[in-house]
Motif scaffolding. Structure first.
Motif, mmCIF file in Angstrom:
data_model
loop_
_atom_site.group_PDB
_atom_site.id
_atom_site.type_symbol
_atom_site.label_atom_id
_atom_site.label_comp_id
_atom_site.label_asym_id
_atom_site.label_seq_id
_atom_site.Cartn_x
_atom_site.Cartn_y
_atom_site.Cartn_z
ATOM 1 N N UNK A 62 0.826 -1.212 0.000
ATOM 2 C CA UNK A 62 0.000 0.000 0.000
ATOM 3 C C UNK A 62 0.859 1.261 0.000
ATOM 4 N N UNK A 63 1.964 1.234 0.766
ATOM 5 C CA UNK A 63 2.867 2.388 0.768
ATOM 6 C C UNK A 63 3.492 2.599 -0.608
ATOM 7 N N UNK A 64 3.866 1.501 -1.267
ATOM 8 C CA UNK A 64 4.439 1.609 -2.612
ATOM 9 C C UNK A 64 3.422 2.174 -3.593
ATOM 10 N N UNK A 65 2.171 1.713 -3.508
ATOM 11 C CA UNK A 65 1.131 2.232 -4.399
ATOM 12 C C UNK A 65 0.883 3.719 -4.152
ATOM 13 N N UNK A 195 15.300 -0.470 -4.475
ATOM 14 C CA UNK A 195 13.924 -0.310 -4.949
ATOM 15 C C UNK A 195 13.201 0.839 -4.246
ATOM 16 N N UNK A 196 13.280 0.993 -2.906
ATOM 17 C CA UNK A 196 12.636 2.175 -2.303
ATOM 18 C C UNK A 196 13.183 3.492 -2.839
ATOM 19 N N UNK A 197 14.496 3.564 -3.086
ATOM 20 C CA UNK A 197 15.070 4.798 -3.631
ATOM 21 C C UNK A 197 14.541 5.058 -5.037
ATOM 22 N N UNK A 198 14.421 3.992 -5.831
ATOM 23 C CA UNK A 198 13.893 4.149 -7.187
ATOM 24 C C UNK A 198 12.430 4.572 -7.150
ATOM 25 N N UNK A 199 11.656 4.058 -6.185
ATOM 26 C CA UNK A 199 10.254 4.446 -6.077
ATOM 27 C C UNK A 199 10.108 5.945 -5.825
#
Length: 361
Positions: A62-65, A195-199
Protein backbone atom coordinates in the motif's frame (compact mmCIF):
# COMPACT_ATOMS: atom_id res chain seq x y z
CA UNK A 1 7.23 -33.29 83.75
CA UNK A 2 8.84 -31.30 80.94
CA UNK A 3 9.61 -32.99 77.71
CA UNK A 4 12.55 -32.05 75.54
CA UNK A 5 11.91 -32.04 71.79
CA UNK A 6 14.99 -32.46 69.60
CA UNK A 7 14.95 -30.21 66.52
CA UNK A 8 15.50 -31.81 63.13
CA UNK A 9 18.92 -31.18 61.62
CA UNK A 10 18.86 -28.35 58.98
CA UNK A 11 20.08 -29.28 55.50
CA UNK A 12 22.81 -26.93 54.30
CA UNK A 13 23.17 -26.61 50.51
CA UNK A 14 26.62 -26.38 48.97
CA UNK A 15 27.88 -22.91 48.16
CA UNK A 16 27.61 -23.51 44.38
CA UNK A 17 23.90 -24.37 44.65
CA UNK A 18 23.23 -21.24 46.71
CA UNK A 19 24.56 -18.99 43.91
CA UNK A 20 21.89 -16.63 42.41
CA UNK A 21 22.67 -17.81 38.89
CA UNK A 22 21.77 -21.40 39.86
CA UNK A 23 18.37 -20.25 41.07
CA UNK A 24 17.72 -18.46 37.79
CA UNK A 25 18.69 -21.57 35.83
CA UNK A 26 16.36 -23.73 37.90
CA UNK A 27 13.51 -21.26 37.32
CA UNK A 28 14.16 -21.29 33.56
CA UNK A 29 14.22 -25.10 33.57
CA UNK A 30 10.86 -25.16 35.38
CA UNK A 31 9.32 -22.72 32.92
CA UNK A 32 10.66 -24.73 29.98
CA UNK A 33 9.29 -27.93 31.48
CA UNK A 34 5.82 -26.36 31.56
CA UNK A 35 5.84 -24.42 28.25
CA UNK A 36 7.52 -26.97 25.97
CA UNK A 37 4.78 -29.62 26.32
CA UNK A 38 2.12 -26.93 25.79
CA UNK A 39 3.86 -25.68 22.64
CA UNK A 40 4.30 -29.23 21.39
CA UNK A 41 0.61 -29.89 21.91
CA UNK A 42 -0.43 -26.88 19.82
CA UNK A 43 2.33 -26.78 17.19
CA UNK A 44 3.65 -30.31 16.90
CA UNK A 45 4.73 -30.01 13.26
CA UNK A 46 8.14 -28.52 14.13
CA UNK A 47 7.79 -25.60 11.71
CA UNK A 48 7.18 -21.98 12.67
CA UNK A 49 3.51 -21.58 13.71
CA UNK A 50 1.45 -19.67 11.18
CA UNK A 51 -0.41 -17.82 13.94
CA UNK A 52 2.82 -16.08 14.99
CA UNK A 53 3.76 -14.77 11.54
CA UNK A 54 3.48 -11.10 10.63
CA UNK A 55 2.64 -10.24 7.02
CA UNK A 56 4.35 -7.01 5.96
CA UNK A 57 3.61 -7.46 2.26
CA UNK A 58 0.21 -5.77 2.32
CA UNK A 59 1.15 -2.56 4.23
CA UNK A 60 4.38 -2.16 2.27
CA UNK A 61 2.49 -2.72 -0.96
CA UNK A 62 0.00 0.00 0.00
CA UNK A 63 2.87 2.39 0.77
CA UNK A 64 4.44 1.61 -2.61
CA UNK A 65 1.13 2.23 -4.40
CA UNK A 66 0.72 5.54 -2.56
CA UNK A 67 4.19 6.67 -3.61
CA UNK A 68 3.51 5.78 -7.25
CA UNK A 69 0.14 7.55 -7.24
CA UNK A 70 1.36 10.73 -5.50
CA UNK A 71 4.90 11.06 -6.83
CA UNK A 72 3.92 13.74 -9.34
CA UNK A 73 1.39 15.67 -7.24
CA UNK A 74 2.10 15.48 -3.51
CA UNK A 75 3.89 18.53 -1.98
CA UNK A 76 6.43 16.25 -0.29
CA UNK A 77 7.68 15.12 -3.70
CA UNK A 78 7.22 18.44 -5.47
CA UNK A 79 8.90 20.69 -2.91
CA UNK A 80 11.40 18.40 -1.19
CA UNK A 81 12.38 15.27 -3.08
CA UNK A 82 12.03 17.11 -6.38
CA UNK A 83 14.48 19.81 -5.30
CA UNK A 84 16.91 17.17 -3.99
CA UNK A 85 16.73 15.32 -7.30
CA UNK A 86 17.29 18.49 -9.32
CA UNK A 87 20.24 19.52 -7.14
CA UNK A 88 21.91 16.13 -7.62
CA UNK A 89 21.37 16.18 -11.39
CA UNK A 90 22.73 19.72 -11.76
CA UNK A 91 25.76 18.95 -9.56
CA UNK A 92 26.71 15.80 -11.44
CA UNK A 93 26.14 17.49 -14.80
CA UNK A 94 28.26 20.49 -13.76
CA UNK A 95 31.18 18.32 -12.61
CA UNK A 96 30.96 16.25 -15.80
CA UNK A 97 31.02 19.35 -18.01
CA UNK A 98 34.00 20.69 -16.06
CA UNK A 99 35.91 17.46 -16.62
CA UNK A 100 35.09 17.48 -20.32
CA UNK A 101 36.11 21.14 -20.61
CA UNK A 102 39.49 20.37 -19.04
CA UNK A 103 40.08 17.60 -21.58
CA UNK A 104 41.98 14.40 -21.06
CA UNK A 105 45.32 16.18 -20.79
CA UNK A 106 44.03 18.72 -18.27
CA UNK A 107 42.37 16.11 -16.05
CA UNK A 108 45.48 13.95 -16.08
CA UNK A 109 47.70 16.92 -15.26
CA UNK A 110 45.50 18.10 -12.38
CA UNK A 111 45.33 14.59 -10.91
CA UNK A 112 49.11 14.21 -11.16
CA UNK A 113 49.71 17.59 -9.48
CA UNK A 114 47.39 16.75 -6.58
CA UNK A 115 49.08 13.36 -6.14
CA UNK A 116 52.51 15.01 -6.29
CA UNK A 117 51.71 17.50 -3.55
CA UNK A 118 50.02 14.82 -1.42
CA UNK A 119 52.50 11.96 -1.73
CA UNK A 120 55.45 12.78 -3.93
CA UNK A 121 56.73 12.27 -7.43
CA UNK A 122 56.36 8.49 -7.56
CA UNK A 123 52.64 8.54 -6.82
CA UNK A 124 52.20 11.47 -9.23
CA UNK A 125 53.67 9.37 -12.03
CA UNK A 126 51.47 6.43 -11.04
CA UNK A 127 48.38 8.63 -11.01
CA UNK A 128 49.14 10.02 -14.46
CA UNK A 129 49.75 6.50 -15.77
CA UNK A 130 46.45 5.28 -14.28
CA UNK A 131 44.43 8.02 -16.00
CA UNK A 132 46.24 7.41 -19.27
CA UNK A 133 45.48 3.70 -18.95
CA UNK A 134 41.77 4.52 -18.70
CA UNK A 135 42.04 6.29 -22.05
CA UNK A 136 44.11 3.53 -23.62
CA UNK A 137 41.39 1.02 -22.72
CA UNK A 138 38.83 3.17 -24.55
CA UNK A 139 37.03 4.08 -21.30
CA UNK A 140 37.83 7.78 -20.95
CA UNK A 141 34.25 9.08 -21.26
CA UNK A 142 32.75 6.41 -18.94
CA UNK A 143 35.59 7.12 -16.48
CA UNK A 144 34.68 10.83 -16.45
CA UNK A 145 31.00 9.93 -15.94
CA UNK A 146 31.88 7.70 -13.00
CA UNK A 147 34.23 10.34 -11.59
CA UNK A 148 31.51 13.01 -11.77
CA UNK A 149 28.99 10.80 -9.95
CA UNK A 150 31.61 9.81 -7.37
CA UNK A 151 32.63 13.43 -6.69
CA UNK A 152 29.04 14.43 -5.87
CA UNK A 153 28.30 11.23 -3.93
CA UNK A 154 31.51 11.47 -1.88
CA UNK A 155 30.94 15.14 -1.08
CA UNK A 156 27.37 14.43 0.06
CA UNK A 157 28.54 11.40 2.06
CA UNK A 158 31.31 13.37 3.74
CA UNK A 159 28.99 16.24 4.69
CA UNK A 160 26.28 13.91 6.01
CA UNK A 161 28.77 11.64 7.78
CA UNK A 162 30.64 14.56 9.35
CA UNK A 163 27.40 16.05 10.70
CA UNK A 164 26.28 12.72 12.14
CA UNK A 165 29.75 12.06 13.55
CA UNK A 166 29.86 15.54 15.07
CA UNK A 167 26.56 14.94 16.84
CA UNK A 168 27.63 11.48 18.02
CA UNK A 169 31.05 12.69 19.14
CA UNK A 170 29.67 15.48 21.32
CA UNK A 171 26.68 13.66 22.84
CA UNK A 172 26.62 10.21 24.45
CA UNK A 173 22.86 9.92 23.98
CA UNK A 174 23.12 10.71 20.26
CA UNK A 175 26.00 8.26 19.93
CA UNK A 176 23.91 5.45 21.43
CA UNK A 177 20.96 6.35 19.22
CA UNK A 178 23.01 6.52 16.00
CA UNK A 179 24.91 3.26 16.45
CA UNK A 180 22.03 0.96 15.35
CA UNK A 181 21.19 3.35 12.50
CA UNK A 182 24.77 3.27 11.18
CA UNK A 183 24.92 -0.50 11.66
CA UNK A 184 21.78 -0.87 9.56
CA UNK A 185 23.11 1.42 6.83
CA UNK A 186 26.31 -0.61 6.57
CA UNK A 187 24.93 -4.13 6.94
CA UNK A 188 21.69 -3.81 4.95
CA UNK A 189 22.26 -5.26 1.46
CA UNK A 190 22.42 -2.59 -1.21
CA UNK A 191 19.76 -4.27 -3.36
CA UNK A 192 17.34 -4.10 -0.41
CA UNK A 193 17.13 -0.32 -0.52
CA UNK A 194 17.63 0.24 -4.26
CA UNK A 195 13.92 -0.31 -4.95
CA UNK A 196 12.64 2.17 -2.30
CA UNK A 197 15.07 4.80 -3.63
CA UNK A 198 13.89 4.15 -7.19
CA UNK A 199 10.25 4.45 -6.08
CA UNK A 200 10.92 7.90 -4.66
CA UNK A 201 13.39 9.32 -7.20
CA UNK A 202 12.91 7.14 -10.27
CA UNK A 203 15.63 5.44 -12.28
CA UNK A 204 18.54 7.78 -12.95
CA UNK A 205 21.47 9.60 -11.45
CA UNK A 206 19.68 10.96 -8.31
CA UNK A 207 18.67 7.47 -7.16
CA UNK A 208 22.19 6.15 -7.81
CA UNK A 209 23.85 9.00 -5.92
CA UNK A 210 21.54 8.73 -2.91
CA UNK A 211 21.91 4.95 -2.75
CA UNK A 212 25.68 5.47 -2.76
CA UNK A 213 25.38 8.04 0.05
CA UNK A 214 23.44 5.58 2.21
CA UNK A 215 26.24 3.05 1.76
CA UNK A 216 29.25 5.37 2.00
CA UNK A 217 28.31 7.84 4.78
CA UNK A 218 28.59 5.52 7.85
CA UNK A 219 32.43 5.19 7.81
CA UNK A 220 32.78 8.98 7.85
CA UNK A 221 30.29 9.27 10.70
CA UNK A 222 31.94 6.55 12.78
CA UNK A 223 35.49 7.83 12.34
CA UNK A 224 34.47 11.44 12.99
CA UNK A 225 32.78 10.41 16.22
CA UNK A 226 35.81 8.29 17.16
CA UNK A 227 38.21 11.17 16.59
CA UNK A 228 36.14 13.62 18.62
CA UNK A 229 35.51 11.22 21.51
CA UNK A 230 39.16 10.12 21.76
CA UNK A 231 40.58 13.65 21.96
CA UNK A 232 43.47 14.03 24.40
CA UNK A 233 42.00 14.81 27.81
CA UNK A 234 45.07 16.82 28.82
CA UNK A 235 44.75 19.12 25.85
CA UNK A 236 41.01 19.53 26.42
CA UNK A 237 41.56 20.41 30.09
CA UNK A 238 44.23 22.93 29.14
CA UNK A 239 41.93 24.58 26.60
CA UNK A 240 39.06 24.65 29.09
CA UNK A 241 41.30 26.18 31.77
CA UNK A 242 42.01 29.08 29.41
CA UNK A 243 38.31 29.95 29.41
CA UNK A 244 37.48 28.73 25.89
CA UNK A 245 33.82 28.26 25.05
CA UNK A 246 32.40 24.97 23.79
CA UNK A 247 32.54 26.22 20.21
CA UNK A 248 36.16 27.38 20.60
CA UNK A 249 37.14 24.04 22.16
CA UNK A 250 35.58 22.25 19.18
CA UNK A 251 37.24 24.39 16.51
CA UNK A 252 40.66 24.83 18.12
CA UNK A 253 41.17 21.50 19.89
CA UNK A 254 38.80 18.64 19.07
CA UNK A 255 38.72 18.97 15.29
CA UNK A 256 42.50 19.55 14.90
CA UNK A 257 43.19 16.52 17.11
CA UNK A 258 40.83 14.42 14.97
CA UNK A 259 42.35 15.36 11.61
CA UNK A 260 43.81 11.94 10.89
CA UNK A 261 40.54 10.20 11.72
CA UNK A 262 38.71 12.64 9.44
CA UNK A 263 41.06 11.91 6.54
CA UNK A 264 40.76 8.18 7.19
CA UNK A 265 36.98 8.60 7.07
CA UNK A 266 37.33 10.38 3.73
CA UNK A 267 39.49 7.53 2.47
CA UNK A 268 36.98 4.87 3.50
CA UNK A 269 34.06 6.88 2.10
CA UNK A 270 35.76 7.05 -1.30
CA UNK A 271 36.40 3.31 -1.27
CA UNK A 272 32.81 2.51 -0.32
CA UNK A 273 31.44 4.87 -2.98
CA UNK A 274 33.56 3.29 -5.71
CA UNK A 275 32.49 -0.17 -4.60
CA UNK A 276 28.90 0.90 -5.36
CA UNK A 277 29.72 1.91 -8.95
CA UNK A 278 28.56 -1.37 -10.50
CA UNK A 279 25.56 -1.86 -8.20
CA UNK A 280 24.36 1.71 -8.73
CA UNK A 281 24.52 1.18 -12.50
CA UNK A 282 21.45 -1.05 -12.14
CA UNK A 283 19.38 2.06 -11.34
CA UNK A 284 20.94 4.37 -13.90
CA UNK A 285 24.32 5.55 -12.59
CA UNK A 286 25.95 5.10 -15.99
CA UNK A 287 29.70 5.27 -16.47
CA UNK A 288 32.04 2.36 -15.91
CA UNK A 289 29.55 0.45 -13.78
CA UNK A 290 27.04 0.47 -16.61
CA UNK A 291 29.68 -0.89 -19.01
CA UNK A 292 30.45 -3.71 -16.57
CA UNK A 293 26.75 -4.46 -16.09
CA UNK A 294 26.11 -4.59 -19.85
CA UNK A 295 29.13 -6.84 -20.34
CA UNK A 296 27.88 -9.20 -17.65
CA UNK A 297 24.44 -9.29 -19.26
CA UNK A 298 25.97 -10.27 -22.59
CA UNK A 299 28.66 -12.54 -21.03
CA UNK A 300 31.39 -10.45 -22.65
CA UNK A 301 34.47 -11.09 -20.51
CA UNK A 302 36.73 -8.72 -22.43
CA UNK A 303 34.35 -5.77 -22.15
CA UNK A 304 33.80 -6.46 -18.45
CA UNK A 305 37.53 -6.43 -17.73
CA UNK A 306 38.09 -3.35 -19.89
CA UNK A 307 35.54 -1.45 -17.79
CA UNK A 308 36.52 -3.05 -14.49
CA UNK A 309 40.23 -2.20 -14.69
CA UNK A 310 39.62 1.61 -14.66
CA UNK A 311 37.45 1.21 -11.54
CA UNK A 312 40.33 -0.58 -9.83
CA UNK A 313 42.82 2.05 -11.00
CA UNK A 314 40.64 4.89 -9.69
CA UNK A 315 40.22 3.13 -6.36
CA UNK A 316 43.96 2.48 -5.97
CA UNK A 317 44.92 6.05 -6.92
CA UNK A 318 42.37 7.68 -4.61
CA UNK A 319 43.27 5.33 -1.77
CA UNK A 320 46.99 6.04 -2.05
CA UNK A 321 46.55 9.81 -2.40
CA UNK A 322 44.21 10.21 0.59
CA UNK A 323 46.27 7.80 2.68
CA UNK A 324 49.49 9.67 1.94
CA UNK A 325 47.79 13.00 2.68
CA UNK A 326 46.80 11.67 6.10
CA UNK A 327 50.31 10.48 6.88
CA UNK A 328 51.89 13.79 5.88
CA UNK A 329 49.29 15.85 7.69
CA UNK A 330 50.84 18.58 9.83
CA UNK A 331 54.12 18.77 7.95
CA UNK A 332 55.30 22.27 7.16
CA UNK A 333 55.16 22.80 3.40
CA UNK A 334 55.44 25.95 1.37
CA UNK A 335 52.70 27.05 -1.00
CA UNK A 336 55.08 27.94 -3.85
CA UNK A 337 55.22 24.40 -5.37
CA UNK A 338 51.43 24.36 -5.32
CA UNK A 339 51.38 27.49 -7.44
CA UNK A 340 53.88 26.06 -9.90
CA UNK A 341 51.99 22.77 -10.16
CA UNK A 342 48.62 24.46 -10.59
CA UNK A 343 50.07 26.78 -13.25
CA UNK A 344 51.53 23.81 -15.13
CA UNK A 345 48.19 21.96 -15.03
CA UNK A 346 46.35 25.05 -16.31
CA UNK A 347 48.86 25.44 -19.14
CA UNK A 348 48.40 21.81 -20.17
CA UNK A 349 44.59 22.12 -20.09
CA UNK A 350 44.60 25.35 -22.10
CA UNK A 351 47.07 23.94 -24.62
CA UNK A 352 44.87 20.89 -25.14
CA UNK A 353 41.85 23.11 -25.64
CA UNK A 354 43.63 25.37 -28.13
CA UNK A 355 44.88 22.40 -30.11
CA UNK A 356 41.36 20.92 -30.10
CA UNK A 357 42.36 17.66 -28.39
CA UNK A 358 39.84 17.56 -25.56
CA UNK A 359 38.59 14.06 -26.38
CA UNK A 360 40.84 11.06 -26.05
CA UNK A 361 42.20 10.30 -29.52
Amino acid sequence: MATVTASAPRTVLPARLRHPAVGKLLLLALVAAVLVPLADAHWASGSWPHALTVDLTEPLGRASDWIIDNRDSHPLFLYFFGYVSNAVVLSVHGVYLLLLAAGWAGVTAVAAVVAWRAAGVRLALGTGAAFLACGLLGMWVPTMQTLAVMVVAVLASVVLGALLGLAAGLSDRTHRALRPVLDTMQVLPAFAYLLPVVLVFGIGVPAAVLATVVYAAPPMARLTALGLRDADEGVMEAVASLGATARQRLLTARLPLARKELLLGLNQTIMMALSMAVIASVIGAGGLGDRVYQALASVDVGAALSAGIPIVLLAVVLDRVTGAAGERLGEARTSTPWLYGAAAAVVVAVAGRLVGRLDWP
